[in-house]
Design an enzyme around this catalytic site. Structure first.
Site, PDB file in Angstrom:
ATOM      1  N   SER A  70       8.137  -8.542  66.918  1.00 28.49           N
ATOM      2  CA  SER A  70       7.767  -9.624  65.997  1.00 28.49           C
ATOM      3  C   SER A  70       6.386 -10.191  66.323  1.00 28.49           C
ATOM      4  O   SER A  70       5.962 -10.218  67.478  1.00 28.49           O
ATOM      5  CB  SER A  70       8.806 -10.741  66.105  1.00 28.49           C
TER       6      SER A  70
ATOM      7  N   TYR B  91       3.464 -11.204  60.384  1.00 24.88           N
ATOM      8  CA  TYR B  91       3.387 -12.353  59.488  1.00 24.88           C
ATOM      9  C   TYR B  91       1.896 -12.520  59.219  1.00 24.88           C
ATOM     10  O   TYR B  91       1.126 -12.717  60.170  1.00 24.88           O
ATOM     11  CB  TYR B  91       3.897 -13.624  60.176  1.00 24.88           C
TER      12      TYR B  91
ATOM     13  N   THR C 238       6.011  -8.672  56.679  1.00 17.91           N
ATOM     14  CA  THR C 238       7.099  -9.518  56.168  1.00 17.91           C
ATOM     15  C   THR C 238       6.561 -10.377  55.029  1.00 17.91           C
ATOM     16  O   THR C 238       5.551 -11.068  55.195  1.00 17.91           O
ATOM     17  CB  THR C 238       7.658 -10.399  57.305  1.00 17.91           C
TER      18      THR C 238
ATOM     19  N   LYS D 120       8.549  -5.714  54.151  1.00 17.96           N
ATOM     20  CA  LYS D 120       9.871  -6.251  54.525  1.00 17.96           C
ATOM     21  C   LYS D 120      10.172  -7.530  53.760  1.00 17.96           C
ATOM     22  O   LYS D 120       9.509  -8.550  53.943  1.00 17.96           O
ATOM     23  CB  LYS D 120       9.881  -6.531  56.033  1.00 17.96           C
TER      24      LYS D 120
ATOM     25  N   HIS E  13      16.038 -11.564  55.487  1.00 19.61           N
ATOM     26  CA  HIS E  13      15.827 -12.254  56.761  1.00 19.61           C
ATOM     27  C   HIS E  13      17.176 -12.696  57.348  1.00 19.61           C
ATOM     28  O   HIS E  13      17.253 -13.696  58.065  1.00 19.61           O
ATOM     29  CB  HIS E  13      14.939 -13.488  56.533  1.00 19.61           C
TER      30      HIS E  13
ATOM     31  N   GLY F  27      19.766  -6.993  63.132  1.00 18.91           N
ATOM     32  CA  GLY F  27      19.124  -8.135  63.790  1.00 18.91           C
ATOM     33  C   GLY F  27      20.087  -8.792  64.768  1.00 18.91           C
ATOM     34  O   GLY F  27      20.162  -8.427  65.942  1.00 18.91           O
TER      35      GLY F  27
END
Ligand SMILES: Cc1cc2nc3c(=O)[nH]c(=O)nc-3n(C[C@H](O)[C@H](O)[C@H](O)COP(=O)(O)O)c2cc1C
Length: 403
Positions: free
Chosen positions: A130, A153, A179, A272, A296, A350
């Site tokens: 991430s 991000y 994302t 995503k 998410h 996840g």
């Protein structure tokens, strides 16, 4: 009865002295791993993993939508040697399962992402780091895992976003996952109620909790301080808390930005988010190699459509050659079988592995993977199919919606 006779009747199970081994040996599905994580973690940390946005409607809907599907098996096939191997983006994996990017793994277990990458590598599965990771892009690459993805991000500071892309490329990451469901942060009600902050603040509650979860706190206090490792370089701290991170998200992001990223990133590109068929086709036109269907895990838009319901329409919109991945709610190998039969190439997990990480570090992640793989294998055998391609082709014959 003599003692020797009793001993012959009862076989004593050896006591497992290693804590992590003992914990995982008692976990027989992902719900067990979730319970083990709940026992080890302070309540607010568990809720950070487990919780979702607003009323958590999407969190529940994801599970309900996956459980709705029923199997119609084929019988009398030779299923003695099922082959779960799958290919995606030109690479082969031991099963059609990937490990999702997640923020702050080192708050769940001091070994954090390194434990996850080692577990994924040992099982031949891909793993995504991430943007909010707690090890740097380079530290994770040093584990030698061949199939690391970097989740981006896109930040208001485009220079910083570009620097992250370039570092991931230089470190040999195979795919970039952009994302797109976070123009703003979701409202995580459990975190608001518990007063949860990242990093944890010392309150009366925290002090009391130290007595209740000494193992957790001892391991945390021994490890290095938690930080957003890739975002903050020495002397240039851009974000130290979740609130800082969400303020870095850029609500003005558009398709032009995706095209810029495509031009910059040399590897495979995944988008995503909960993309409908029109957006998925647009992403492919903008140069995406794959669509990673994700809401998410219910942590962003509450009442969002369960992603399993997007798989078939998106597959039809993008055709057979584009990779389609799906996450949000995968907790059992049977869920993976449903998604593949609906047209997905891979399921991404996840919370499923995060519970394992929190419960027992690398061993816990390995246990989560092994359980999912074993469940998928058994489901395929009972369904009468022996390869992932056969499961995919079997589609509507094997997996039916009773509604
Ligand atoms: C604790 C936690 C942190 C997450 N952090 C990120 C993140 O930093 N970036 C991202 O794209 N997705 C993030 N996600 C979403 C996951 O990548 C994935 O889409 C989701 O967990 C899938 O749903 P599941 O948990 O039901 O399997 C996070 C999920 C969780 C549970």
């Amino acid at each position: 009865m003599k003692y020797r006779e009793i001993r012959e009747l009862i076989r004593l199970r050896p006591v497992e002295l290693d804590r992590d081994r003992r914990v995982v040996s008692r976990c027989h599905d992902l719900a067990d791993l979730r319970r083990a994580a709940r026992r080890r973690l302070p309540g607010p940390v568990f809720d950070y993993i487990d919780g979702a946005a607003d009323d958590e409607i999407t969190l529940r809907a994801n599970r309900a939508a996956l459980r709705r599907w029923q199997f119609r098996p084929r019988v009398l096939r030779d299923v003695s040697e099922p082959d779960l191997s799958a290919s995606l983006l030109g690479r082969g994996f031991s099963a059609p399962i990937g490990l999702a990017p997640a923020g702050y793994p080192r708050m769940m277990h001091p070994d954090g992402e390194l434990a996850v990458a080692r577990a994924a590598a040992s099982r031949g599965l891909p793993y995504g780091l991430s943007t909010c990771g707690t090890v740097t892009i380079e530290e994770l690459a040093a584990t030698g895992h061949r199939d690391l993805w970097f989740q981006l991000y896109v930040l208001r500071d485009r220079k910083l976003s570009h620097a992250l892309i370039d570092r991931a490329a230089a470190a040999g990451y195979r795919a970039l996952e952009v994302t797109v469901d976070t123009p703003v942060g979701g409202r995580r009600t459990r975190d608001l109620r518990s007063g949860f902050t990242i990093p944890p603040e010392l309150t009366v509650g925290t002090v009391l909790d130290i007595g209740m979860h000494p193992g957790y706190w001892m391991s945390m206090l021994r490890g290095p301080a938690l930080r957003f490792a890739s975002l903050n370089t020495p002397g240039a701290e851009v974000a130290t808390s979740i609130a800082d991170i969400t303020s870095l998200f850029d609500p003005s992001l558009t398709w032009d930005d995706l095209e810029d990223i495509r031009a910059r990133w040399p590897g495979m590109l995944l988008v995503k988010g909960p993309l409908g068929p029109a957006d998925a086709a647009r992403a492919v036109a903008a140069g995406a190699d794959g669509i990673h269907l994700s809401n998410h895990g219910g942590r962003q838009l509450d009442r969002c459509i369960p992603t399993i319901d997007l798989v078939r329409p998106v597959r039809e919109a993008v055709g057979g050659d584009v990779a389609v991945l799906v996450d949000s709610g995968i907790r059992h190998g049977a869920d993976v079988a449903v998604a593949i039969a609906r047209g997905a190439d891979m399921c991404v997990v996840g919370r499923g592995y995060l519970y394992g990480l929190a419960a027992a570090g690398q061993l816990g992640v390995e246990r989560a993977i092994d359980l999912l793989v074993e469940q998928l294998r058994r489901t395929m055998q009972l369904l009468g199919v022996v390869t992932i391609a056969e499961l995919r082709r079997g589609g509507d014959e094997l997996v039916v919606d009773p509604r």
